[in-house]
Design a protein around this motif. Structure first.
Motif, short mmCIF file in Angstrom:
data_model
loop_
_atom_site.label_atom_id
_atom_site.label_comp_id
_atom_site.label_asym_id
_atom_site.label_seq_id
_atom_site.Cartn_x
_atom_site.Cartn_y
_atom_site.Cartn_z
N LYS A 74 0.70 -1.13 -0.11
CA LYS A 74 0.04 0.05 -0.17
C LYS A 74 0.97 1.31 -0.05
O LYS A 74 0.75 2.16 -0.66
CB LYS A 74 -1.05 -0.11 1.46
N LEU A 113 3.16 6.61 -6.73
CA LEU A 113 2.28 7.46 -7.60
C LEU A 113 2.41 8.89 -7.48
O LEU A 113 2.58 9.73 -8.16
CB LEU A 113 0.82 7.04 -7.05
N VAL A 114 2.79 9.23 -6.13
CA VAL A 114 2.92 10.67 -5.66
C VAL A 114 4.16 11.30 -6.12
O VAL A 114 4.18 12.14 -6.59
CB VAL A 114 2.94 10.86 -4.05
N GLU A 129 3.00 1.80 -3.43
CA GLU A 129 2.14 2.18 -4.41
C GLU A 129 1.46 3.63 -4.49
O GLU A 129 1.61 4.34 -5.28
CB GLU A 129 0.74 1.23 -4.76
N SER A 130 1.18 3.90 -3.40
CA SER A 130 0.74 5.26 -3.01
C SER A 130 1.90 6.23 -2.95
O SER A 130 1.97 7.41 -3.73
CB SER A 130 0.35 5.34 -1.61
N ASN A 131 3.12 5.95 -2.81
CA ASN A 131 4.33 6.82 -2.57
C ASN A 131 4.72 7.16 -4.34
O ASN A 131 5.22 8.05 -4.54
CB ASN A 131 5.33 6.46 -1.74
#
Length: 182
Positions: A114, A121-122, A117-119
């Motif tokens: 999680k 993307l950012v 993937e989040s980091n």
């Protein structure tokens, strides 16, 4: 052998030892972001000689059914306990996942994936915005700052790509070729 076959002294000594271990497990579950009471619940299930219902756990732990349900749901989501079926039982039964290596792998793979993937993307979105800024900014101090930020963010993306490979190695079991289970 069941607990009711023990002498009162043996039973008392065993419960004292188990309580100490359950307390330690509960305290250390903080590493996983799990509340103390849920850690104690995991410890209870660890020592259970058969799957337990929420009612069974509630009696042992002196907790409300709501708290028990929330704790069990947390442990299920983290794959630290399993729901099992038993012939003749209408209630849900739960038992600990006995493969602690798998529990560790599942927990960290879930949490890390999680975050990765989040980091990523950012960072990728931010690098793209930096590229747009670089194209529209003249040479000078801001240009140098944007380039340095872009370099730092690109390093971060490479780290998260590496971490993603580590997660893949954990999930596939490849990690155990490098560091065998003992």
């Amino acid at each position: 052998m069941s607990l009711d076959q023990l002498t009162p002294e043996q039973h008392s000594a065993l419960l004292k030892i188990r309580k100490r271990v359950i307390e330690a497990i509960g305290r250390n579950m903080d590493l996983y972001g799990i509340p103390l009471s849920t850690g104690h619940l995991y410890g209870l299930l660890f020592f259970a000689d058969k799957p337990m219902t929420l009612d069974d756990m509630g009696l042992e732990m002196s907790m409300s059914k709501t708290s028990m349900s929330t704790g069990v749901r947390t442990l299920l989501d983290l794959k630290m306990v399993n729901k099992v079926w038993e012939k003749g039982s209408r209630k849900d039964l739960y038992e600990v996942e006995n493969d602690w290596h798998q529990t560790f792998t599942d927990f960290f793979a879930i949490k890390w994936r999680k975050a990765v993937e989040s980091n990523i993307l950012v960072f990728r979105r931010s690098i793209e915005e930096l590229n747009n800024q670089l194209q529209s900014q003249p040479e000078g101090p801001i240009h140098e700052i944007l380039l340095e930020d872009q370099r730092k963010m690109s390093e971060a993306v490479r780290y998260y790509e590496w971490l993603d490979k580590l997660i893949d190695a954990m999930e596939s079991g490849e990690i155990y070729k490098m560091i065998p289970k003992s």
